[in-house]
Design a protein around this motif. Structure first.
Motif, mmCIF file in Angstrom:
data_model
loop_
_atom_site.group_PDB
_atom_site.id
_atom_site.type_symbol
_atom_site.label_atom_id
_atom_site.label_comp_id
_atom_site.label_asym_id
_atom_site.label_seq_id
_atom_site.Cartn_x
_atom_site.Cartn_y
_atom_site.Cartn_z
ATOM 1 N N PRO A 1 3.776 -1.821 -11.290
ATOM 2 C CA PRO A 1 2.553 -1.240 -11.839
ATOM 3 C C PRO A 1 2.843 0.115 -12.469
ATOM 4 O O PRO A 1 3.840 0.755 -12.156
ATOM 5 C CB PRO A 1 1.646 -1.081 -10.615
ATOM 6 C CG PRO A 1 2.159 -2.036 -9.634
ATOM 7 C CD PRO A 1 3.616 -2.171 -9.865
ATOM 8 N N MET B 1 0.856 -1.196 0.000
ATOM 9 C CA MET B 1 0.000 0.000 0.000
ATOM 10 C C MET B 1 0.888 1.241 0.000
ATOM 11 O O MET B 1 1.618 1.490 0.937
ATOM 12 C CB MET B 1 -0.858 -0.048 1.267
ATOM 13 C CG MET B 1 -1.977 0.952 1.272
ATOM 14 S SD MET B 1 -3.295 0.493 0.175
ATOM 15 C CE MET B 1 -4.050 -0.855 1.045
ATOM 16 N N VAL B 2 0.857 1.984 -1.062
ATOM 17 C CA VAL B 2 1.646 3.223 -1.105
ATOM 18 C C VAL B 2 0.703 4.403 -1.017
ATOM 19 O O VAL B 2 -0.437 4.336 -1.427
ATOM 20 C CB VAL B 2 2.472 3.324 -2.409
ATOM 21 C CG1 VAL B 2 3.574 2.319 -2.394
ATOM 22 C CG2 VAL B 2 1.606 3.114 -3.617
ATOM 23 N N ARG B 3 1.223 5.516 -0.470
ATOM 24 C CA ARG B 3 0.406 6.718 -0.416
ATOM 25 C C ARG B 3 1.077 7.742 -1.294
ATOM 26 O O ARG B 3 2.231 8.085 -1.076
ATOM 27 C CB ARG B 3 0.334 7.230 1.021
ATOM 28 C CG ARG B 3 -0.327 6.231 1.949
ATOM 29 C CD ARG B 3 -0.336 6.740 3.358
ATOM 30 N NE ARG B 3 -1.069 7.976 3.452
ATOM 31 C CZ ARG B 3 -0.652 9.035 4.148
ATOM 32 N NH1 ARG B 3 0.492 9.001 4.779
ATOM 33 N NH2 ARG B 3 -1.363 10.125 4.197
ATOM 34 N N LEU B 4 0.379 8.230 -2.286
ATOM 35 C CA LEU B 4 0.988 9.240 -3.137
ATOM 36 C C LEU B 4 0.088 10.451 -3.203
ATOM 37 O O LEU B 4 -1.126 10.351 -3.128
ATOM 38 C CB LEU B 4 1.257 8.676 -4.538
ATOM 39 C CG LEU B 4 0.093 8.246 -5.416
ATOM 40 C CD1 LEU B 4 0.541 8.250 -6.849
ATOM 41 C CD2 LEU B 4 -0.375 6.861 -5.067
ATOM 42 N N LEU C 1 1.796 3.299 -12.345
ATOM 43 C CA LEU C 1 2.022 4.550 -11.637
ATOM 44 C C LEU C 1 3.223 4.482 -10.721
ATOM 45 O O LEU C 1 3.740 5.492 -10.291
ATOM 46 C CB LEU C 1 0.810 4.871 -10.750
ATOM 47 C CG LEU C 1 -0.437 5.447 -11.385
ATOM 48 C CD1 LEU C 1 -1.393 5.818 -10.286
ATOM 49 C CD2 LEU C 1 -0.095 6.662 -12.184
ATOM 50 N N LEU C 2 3.652 3.282 -10.355
ATOM 51 C CA LEU C 2 4.549 3.125 -9.215
ATOM 52 C C LEU C 2 5.985 2.823 -9.625
ATOM 53 O O LEU C 2 6.560 1.853 -9.194
ATOM 54 C CB LEU C 2 4.023 2.022 -8.288
ATOM 55 C CG LEU C 2 2.549 2.158 -7.917
ATOM 56 C CD1 LEU C 2 2.131 0.990 -7.043
ATOM 57 C CD2 LEU C 2 2.309 3.436 -7.157
ATOM 58 N N GLU D 1 -4.360 6.494 -1.476
ATOM 59 C CA GLU D 1 -3.693 5.202 -1.318
ATOM 60 C C GLU D 1 -3.829 4.425 -2.611
ATOM 61 O O GLU D 1 -4.899 4.387 -3.201
ATOM 62 C CB GLU D 1 -4.365 4.423 -0.190
ATOM 63 C CG GLU D 1 -4.295 5.137 1.122
ATOM 64 C CD GLU D 1 -3.983 4.183 2.246
ATOM 65 O OE1 GLU D 1 -3.226 4.556 3.137
ATOM 66 O OE2 GLU D 1 -4.503 3.059 2.199
ATOM 67 N N ALA D 2 -2.720 3.829 -3.020
ATOM 68 C CA ALA D 2 -2.765 3.047 -4.254
ATOM 69 C C ALA D 2 -2.419 1.606 -3.922
ATOM 70 O O ALA D 2 -1.259 1.252 -3.830
ATOM 71 C CB ALA D 2 -1.773 3.613 -5.269
ATOM 72 N N ALA D 3 -3.439 0.784 -3.712
ATOM 73 C CA ALA D 3 -3.179 -0.637 -3.485
ATOM 74 C C ALA D 3 -2.926 -1.305 -4.819
ATOM 75 O O ALA D 3 -3.634 -1.036 -5.772
ATOM 76 C CB ALA D 3 -4.384 -1.272 -2.809
ATOM 77 N N PRO D 4 -1.912 -2.157 -4.926
ATOM 78 C CA PRO D 4 -1.666 -2.774 -6.228
ATOM 79 C C PRO D 4 -2.863 -3.636 -6.633
ATOM 80 O O PRO D 4 -3.316 -4.465 -5.861
ATOM 81 C CB PRO D 4 -0.419 -3.632 -5.987
ATOM 82 C CG PRO D 4 -0.247 -3.704 -4.542
ATOM 83 C CD PRO D 4 -0.952 -2.564 -3.919
ATOM 84 N N TYR E 1 -6.200 2.553 -11.024
ATOM 85 C CA TYR E 1 -5.578 3.410 -10.034
ATOM 86 C C TYR E 1 -6.383 4.668 -9.779
ATOM 87 O O TYR E 1 -7.148 5.106 -10.644
ATOM 88 C CB TYR E 1 -4.162 3.788 -10.485
ATOM 89 C CG TYR E 1 -3.202 2.717 -10.104
ATOM 90 C CD1 TYR E 1 -2.825 1.745 -11.011
ATOM 91 C CD2 TYR E 1 -2.720 2.635 -8.809
ATOM 92 C CE1 TYR E 1 -1.978 0.733 -10.638
ATOM 93 C CE2 TYR E 1 -1.876 1.639 -8.438
ATOM 94 C CZ TYR E 1 -1.506 0.693 -9.347
ATOM 95 O OH TYR E 1 -0.681 -0.304 -8.967
ATOM 96 N N HIS F 1 -2.095 -8.810 -3.001
ATOM 97 C CA HIS F 1 -0.768 -8.922 -2.409
ATOM 98 C C HIS F 1 -0.807 -8.932 -0.882
ATOM 99 O O HIS F 1 -1.292 -8.000 -0.263
ATOM 100 C CB HIS F 1 0.057 -7.737 -2.902
ATOM 101 C CG HIS F 1 1.384 -7.644 -2.267
ATOM 102 N ND1 HIS F 1 2.319 -8.633 -2.365
ATOM 103 C CD2 HIS F 1 1.952 -6.682 -1.502
ATOM 104 C CE1 HIS F 1 3.392 -8.288 -1.702
ATOM 105 N NE2 HIS F 1 3.198 -7.104 -1.168
ATOM 106 N N SER G 1 -0.353 -11.602 -6.028
ATOM 107 C CA SER G 1 -0.425 -10.824 -7.260
ATOM 108 C C SER G 1 0.917 -10.239 -7.663
ATOM 109 O O SER G 1 1.124 -9.884 -8.806
ATOM 110 C CB SER G 1 -1.460 -9.717 -7.142
ATOM 111 O OG SER G 1 -1.031 -8.755 -6.219
ATOM 112 N N LEU G 2 1.877 -10.116 -6.715
ATOM 113 C CA LEU G 2 3.164 -9.549 -7.077
ATOM 114 C C LEU G 2 4.260 -10.604 -7.177
ATOM 115 O O LEU G 2 5.414 -10.297 -6.962
ATOM 116 C CB LEU G 2 3.565 -8.477 -6.057
ATOM 117 C CG LEU G 2 2.676 -7.247 -6.054
ATOM 118 C CD1 LEU G 2 3.182 -6.257 -5.048
ATOM 119 C CD2 LEU G 2 2.675 -6.595 -7.415
#
Lengths: 488, 162
Positions: A434, A1-4, A436-437, B11-14, B27, A214, A192-193
């Protein structure tokens, strides 16, 4: 989980849209330019359909100089990177004879065995003289030497399983074993990853493949319940067997797997578990035994444990550790064992020596020192980067730390500017991650000294300011807080 | 956008989608980018040509029709040759998104956008010919192409396999 930041998401999507539009425009004009070129292969189908290699031609090749850089020395903590030039805007690259001495933040050199080691290298040279560079034979023919038998037994003991089998290549360990374990009528549930080798093996096996979110034991349980209730796709008969495949440390996230919870779910629904410890074996855990030791999971609870020797042990190849019956079955059915040349004897000796150093069986405590150093280095580096305001992924104790870049233009900017300042980093973009990441992935090694890390932090901080990737507010320095308290 | 001076984080969950060609659509920020793009192209058309707002919306609508029809409903396969072993090489992008599931939120959004563009363009041109006719063809073709019954249908064999 990333926060952007939301604006970053918008600008990243817009940048990729722009790159895509320009790529399509160039393709369009290229069709006209090539209209008059003679086509002298009449009747043959084209090798690539129009859209297939679009990504490689129009996006990847533009920043090709950031990937696949050749090196001219052993990948120790400092190494020589070969300089390359291009006359046609990065479509082709030519190596020059100049090299630059750079700090290595990209090699999976977790315990520092990549360069010459005082215990391992003399023994490797000796085994090279005794057994020669290759057995030139398959394992079942004349390719099993004493070293191979010793390593299989040592690897099994190291990991905590009854038996093990070796393979000459890490990727092949996954892609050739999974089809031997499961076939049509079986179900593979993979994270998934998961790495491409697992995806390849799963596709090659002929079993049905389902993916779960994931690192989410809750979603895994949901998928298991749905699949067990539904059965095989058209006939709805019960599945012949179910294997859940997870990794110890995910190489693009630096995250540890939620192993205890996932094992609990698998036991509840009687599914087999397959743990890929390519990045975690030798690098995490009190004595380097991997993610099972770190998270307190009994190795007997994981049915099949896979690992590679390329990362922490400084060699090549991979292993599978499982019960004696499974290993016996694999030895009789796996094409990578029956038809591939056996692992090179010096490489086997390198692994044997490395494992002995880690276990302390060489008579010194260098192994324990290395493990402590990599843990300290990783935690120090990660906390310093976070304090500077970078978005760093991964759990504590994990030596892999991706720094988020997001925007496609920041990938070559970060990579080239760091190289100019003599720090070599690996940047990863779509489709390995992915869309965006996009990220820059740092791999810390036990051979990095405190000065190396300080230099790296300094360079990354300056380049980060230039490129604009400090997405979180930086922590204020401690001195200001102490003064503030004094005034109160 | 959050407290003063602080950026707004999402938050961007894969996503679970294995198809790299379509997973970027899951996304946060994709819908907003799409709408903002259309709006800015309209501004661009207006500033470059100096025509009436309605004519500019018609131009945007027709360009949107051409581009989205080509990329969503004409081009098949994915831009990555070896990675997916060609399992999607007979499917258009529209047939690939959401793993082939129909009537998901993304699909509903993408079906509504041409209709909204049509309404704006027709209203601002006062339903006059010939713009009305062209706009109607655009929205008709796009909406029919996105209906669930048209999944994997190739009318008269147009755009059938290689």
């Amino acid at each position: 989980m990333v926060r952007l930041p939301y604006t970053t998401a918008l600008t990243t999507l817009f940048s990729y849209g722009l790159l895509f539009a320009f790529g399509q425009l160039r393709d369009f004009f290229r069709k006209f330019v090539d209209w008059f070129k003679a086509k002298n292969v009449k009747g043959y189908a084209p090798i690539c359909l129009g859209l297939e290699d679009f990504y490689v031609r129009r996006l990847y090749l533009r920043i090709q100089d950031c990937f696949g850089r050749p090196i001219a020395s052993a990948p120790d903590s400092w190494f020589d990177v070969v300089e390359r030039t291009s006359n046609d805007n990065n479509k082709t690259l030519q190596c020059t004879s100049n090299t630059t001495r750079c700090l290595n933040l990209g090699s999976y050199n977790y315990l520092g065995f990549a360069a010459a080691d005082e215990y391992c290298t003399p023994r490797v040279i000796e085994s090279l003289k005794k057994y020669s560079a290759s057995t030139c034979s398959v394992r079942v023919d004349g390719g099993t030497t004493k070293l191979h038998a010793e390593l299989e037994e040592l690897a099994a003991r190291f990991v905590g399983k009854p038996a093990a089998i070796l393979f000459g290549m890490g990727y092949v360990t996954n892609s050739a074993i999974i089809p031997c374990l499961i076939g049509k009528g079986g179900l593979i549930i993979s994270d998934s990853l998961n790495h491409n080798s697992i995806v390849n093996g799963a596709r090659g096996s002929g079993a049905t493949v389902r993916v779960f979110q994931h690192n989410s034991p809750a979603h895994l349980e949901e998928v298991l319940r749905e699949q067990i209730a539904g059965g095989q796709p058209r006939t709805h008969r019960p599945w012949k067997k179910i294997i859940v495949i997870v990794e110890g440390i995910y190489s693009m996230e630096g995250e540890l797997c939620k192993l205890p919870e996932i094992i609990a779910v698998c036991k509840k629904y009687k599914a087999y578990t397959y743990l890929d410890e390519a990045h975690s074996i030798g690098a995490v855990g009190q004595s380097g035994r991997g993610v099972c030791e770190l998270l307190g999971v009994d190795p007997a609870d994981v049915d099949i444990m896979m690992g590679t020797f390329t990362k922490s042990f400084g060699s090549c190849g991979g292993y599978i550790a499982a019960s004696k019956e499974i290993i016996q079955h694999l030895k009789q059915s796996c094409p990578a064992h029956l038809y591939a040349t056996s692992m090179s004897p010096p490489a086997v000796q390198q692994v044997i020596s490395a494992i002995k150093v880690i276990l302390g069986e060489d008579g010194s405590n260098r192994g324990a020192q290395k493990l402590a150093r990599i843990r300290e280095n990783s935690n120090f580096f990660r906390s310093e980067l976070k304090k500077m305001g970078f978005e760093v992924l991964g759990d504590n104790d994990s030596p892999v730390m991706p720094i988020m870049l997001y925007n496609p233009a920041k990938i070559p900017a970060f990579s080239r500017e760091c190289l100019r300042q003599k720090v070599a980093v690996v940047t990863v973009a779509f489709p390995a991650t992915p869309l965006l990441l996009a990220r820059a992935r740092i791999c810390i090694s036990a051979s990095h000294t405190r000065e190396d890390l300080m230099k790296a932090l300094d360079v990354i901080s300056r380049v980060g300011d230039l490129v604009g990737i400090k997405y979180f507010p930086a922590e204020p320095p401690k001195i200001a807080e102490a003064d503030h308290d004094k005034l109160e | 956008m959050g407290r003063r001076g602080e950026p707004y984080y999402v938050e961007a969950a894969p996503p679970v989608d294995v198809n790299k060609n379509t997973e970027w659509f899951m996304y946060p920020g994709v819908w907003t980018t799409y709408i903002l793009l259309l709006f800015f192209v309209w501004l661009l058309v207006l500033s470059v040509s100096g025509c009436s707002p309605g004519a500019a919306w018609t131009v945007v609508n027709l360009a949107h029709f051409a581009i989205t029809y080509h990329f969503f409903h004409w081009k098949k396969g994915t831009p990555f040759a070896a990675d997916d072993q060609g399992i999607y090489s007979r499917l258009t992008w529209w047939e690939q998104i959401d793993n082939g599931q129909q009537l998901t939120r993304n699909r509903k959004f993408l079906t509504v956008v041409p209709v909204v563009l049509y309404l704006i363009a027709s209203h601002l041109t006062d339903y006059k010919q010939p713009m009305f006719f062209l706009n109607t063809i655009a929205v008709f073709v796009l909406v029919v192409a996105k209906l669930p019954n048209m999944h994997k249908v190739r009318i008269f064999g147009i755009n059938a396999d290689i």
